[in-house]
Design a protein around this motif. Structure first.
Motif: not given
Length: 714
Positions: A410-419, A450-454, A481-483, A525-534
């Motif tokens: 998650q970058k919040f602002l630019d320029p941002f250096s991803p992991l 979290d691959s929020y912005d990339s 970020g929902g992308q 509830a269960a071991g794994i929740y594996n459902c894509p978002y979005p």
């Protein structure tokens, strides 16, 4: 073998960390022992436990506390030799008062002031935030030496007070002035706190270049910040003795470095969060090869907001309490910074953060810190950066919008250096961490990638983790970020999960992770929740590296969220088991991706790579089912001419070994009859992964499905 991690236990109301010799204990080595109010003797009323955002108990340590009205008391049993106590408490908004203090039944002459002045923070510009930051801390020297088993009681004198936790400490004698140092009092500083000591501090810093500025016991008031601080040591007599009152201690954009700040307290007067104001203990740069140690920092916006050159900075053995925003934020360009053995409580944003804005934080680490009760955002957050380490930290009781640990793009602002490079997350213990995110309308796990912005393309190694009583999940993989950006190259090696409200793994992003030696008990509830978002953004593949136990089941229905303790529902025999489940294929044409065949919309469709038969499409149903019937659809529009597709049905229970359920058969799709084909599966069919291999299509040179439906009924 299973991971060996630290265990956090509540022993007679005392939070302790127990670690096998094979691995370092998580958290800081602290000079005090904390005792929870709910474990003490009281004439008041206990509140909680509660995890609901905006409630008082949800921000309390252990999610419980004790409420006192006038004349009611809470009495603690002293757990160790002590002559001082710090109390975490809350009073109603707009009120102040005091607590009478009793030691072994004898009332002390002095009282402990309590106030709401620094509490009840509103940050309406932060989506999902509510009024928060309900608690505050107040300390006092008791004037006598107590032994384990002695009693200390706090009694309300009229104001309603909610008591959370008491920290008992044996404070040593005040240190004496180092030889050759320059005392701020010699330059006119007023230790009574009445006069303005700002210029005296500046003059002492100028006079002591290359040496030590001495801050004797007393209270000193500064009315503006210090700058030009370099090549000097600022040293007090101890954090219980030398106290500086200012909301802006050091504010400078650069320094030649070699600054040492040690052994005193800085207390601010920050009562709200204004992000444009530098209301911080340190704002900017201390310069290379500097250090901060033995400090008590309270009532600031941020403890240290670090920009510019802080190469090889060490921040250690300090306490940061009651900040309206972050505790420490390495805001880009940090190199070789070590933040270790610190205690942070009641932060209004991330307690410890690295944010790679403008240029990456590199080769820096958070190690052996204890983080308690961040009430908006994460315990520890890594936003981008290269070759970062988070080791042997203890984080407990996170609240809204936060995980215990977040590894994020998650970058919040630019320029941002991803992991980038290798991100090491090792030996951490997370207790009651993770929270509901009101912006997503679903929860955040105790440890989140979290691959929020990339896309997350760095190597992320998570090892020797202990997760205890997470209200929701233990590990979450999401593109917040929902992308739908992927999370890749993750290994979880060695984890002990003791209690989750919902699942162990909450997988919502496309990508993959390998799990080894992850054991779980008390799964809600269960071991794994594996459902894509979005929805339909791609599949997350969990690779079993061996040694895993206690979390093999998968949440069956991606149209609903598991609730804490709900358990996996029995499938409705008339429910389409494939709807909303993760889907993949050997290839796709343009925008006609695999998820469109399970999105519930018969007008959207998957189309394979053209002119490349055979092509296959696969869906993970989440658990093994006795599937008896498939309904295959193409868009019902008459524009789709009739056609026959030759399809082989295959199934798997492990996602790797597939067997043929039905051999290659031609199925007719005709818009005159709804463009559907029904496939009856043999009795005895049991599968979790359903694969359809298309080897021919008389209407188009590709495999095509607008919906694939799977049912338990014939």
């Amino acid at each position: 073998m299973p991971a060996i991690g630290a265990v956090v236990a509540l022993a007679a109301g005392t939070l302790v960390t127990l670690a096998p010799a094979a691995h370092a204990a998580a958290g800081a080595t602290l000079p005090f022992t904390s005792v929870e109010a709910e474990s003490a003797t009281t004439t008041g009323s206990r509140i909680g436990p509660d995890y609901t955002q905006g409630t008082l108990a949800s921000e309390a340590s252990g999610r419980q506390a004790v409420r006192l009205t006038s004349g009611q008391r809470v009495e603690f049993t002293v757990p160790r030799a002590a002559n001082a106590v710090n109390l975490a408490y809350s009073v109603p908004d707009g009120q102040s008062g005091s607590l009478d203090v009793y030691v072994n039944g004898t009332k002390l002459a002095k009282t402990l002031p309590v106030t709401s002045k620094y509490s009840y923070i509103d940050t309406g510009w932060i989506p999902g935030a509510k009024t928060h930051h309900f608690f505050d801390n107040a300390r006092m020297l008791l004037g006598q030496n107590l032994q384990p088993g002695d009693k200390v009681a706090f009694q309300s004198t009229g104001t309603q007070v909610t008591v959370d936790v008491a920290d008992f400490e044996q404070v040593g004698a005040a240190a004496t002035q180092p030889a050759g140092s320059v005392s701020v009092t010699s330059k006119g500083a007023d230790p009574s706190g009445n006069g303005d000591s700002t210029q005296a501090f500046r003059d002492a810093i100028t006079a002591a270049q290359g040496g030590v500025v001495w801050i004797p016991p007393g209270d000193y008031r500064l009315t503006s910040s210090l700058s030009g601080v370099q090549n000097v040591t600022l040293q007090g007599a101890g954090s219980w003795y030398s106290v500086v009152h200012t909301s802006r201690f050091i504010d400078q954009s650069s320094s030649s470095g070699n600054v040492r700040i040690k052994d005193f307290t800085v207390i601010g007067e920050v009562t709200e969060r204004v992000d444009s104001n530098p209301d911080n203990f340190v704002n900017g740069s201390l310069g290379p090869n500097s250090s901060v140690s033995g400090m008590w920092i309270q009532h600031m916006k941020v403890g240290l907001w670090l920009t510019g050159n802080n190469d090889n900075l060490v921040i250690e053995n300090s306490r940061i309490l009651d900040t309206t925003a972050d505790g420490i934020n390495l805001n880009g360009t940090a190199k070789g910074v070590r933040v270790r053995n610190n205690f942070l409580r009641n932060q209004g944003d991330d307690a410890l953060a690295m944010w790679s804005l403008y240029s990456p934080d590199t080769d820096s680490s958070f190690e052996n810190n204890t983080v308690s009760q961040p009430n908006l955002a994460n315990g520890i957050a890594i936003y981008g950066g290269t070759d970062i380490a988070v080791r042997n930290n203890l984080v407990y009781d996170t609240n809204a919008l936060g995980s215990g640990i977040a590894i994020s793009n998650q970058k919040f602002l630019d320029p941002f250096s991803p992991l980038a490079g290798t991100i090491t997350v090792d030996g951490n213990t997370l207790v009651r961490t993770g929270a509901m995110n009101p912006n997503w309308s679903h929860p955040m796990g105790a440890l989140r990638v979290d691959s929020y912005d990339s896309a997350v393309n760095a190597t992320v190694n998570i090892s020797n983790t202990t997760v205890t009583d997470s209200p929701y999940s233990a590990f979450e993989f999401v593109s917040g970020g929902g992308q739908g950006y992927p999370v890749r190259n993750v290994t979880v090696d060695g984890a002990t999960v003791r209690g989750t409200g919902t699942v162990v793994v909450q997988a919502e992003a496309q990508g993959s992770a390998t799990f080894r030696n992850v054991t779980a008990t008390g799964v809600g509830a269960a071991g794994i929740y594996n459902c894509p978002y979005p929805a339909n953004s791609g599949t997350f593949v969990l690779t079993d590296g061996g040694g895993n136990s206690g979390w093999s089941s998968t949440w069956a229905d991606c149209s609903t969220w598991p609730q804490p303790g709900q358990g996996n529902p029995d499938p409705d025999p008339n429910r389409n088991l494939a709807k909303g489940r993760p889907a993949g294929a050997t290839g796709s044409q343009d925008v006609y991706t695999p998820g469109k065949a399970v999105d519930g919309d018969a007008n959207s469709y998957w189309e394979s790579t053209n002119n490349a038969f055979p092509q296959s499409w696969t869906v993970d149903l989440g658990s093994s089912y006795a599937v008896r019937r498939l309904v295959l659809k193409l868009p019902p529009s008459s524009a789709w001419g009739a056609r026959t597709q030759t399809i082989t049905v295959l199934g798997s229970t492990d996602g790797s070994a597939y067997s043929t359920v039905l051999g290659a058969t031609g199925y007719r799709f005709d818009p005159a009859t709804g463009n559907t084909a029904t496939v009856a599966l043999p009795s005895g069919t049991n599968l979790r992964w359903l694969r359809l291999s298309v080897s021919a299509n008389t209407g188009w040179p590709a495999g095509q499905f607008s919906e694939v439906e799977a049912y338990l009924t014939s």
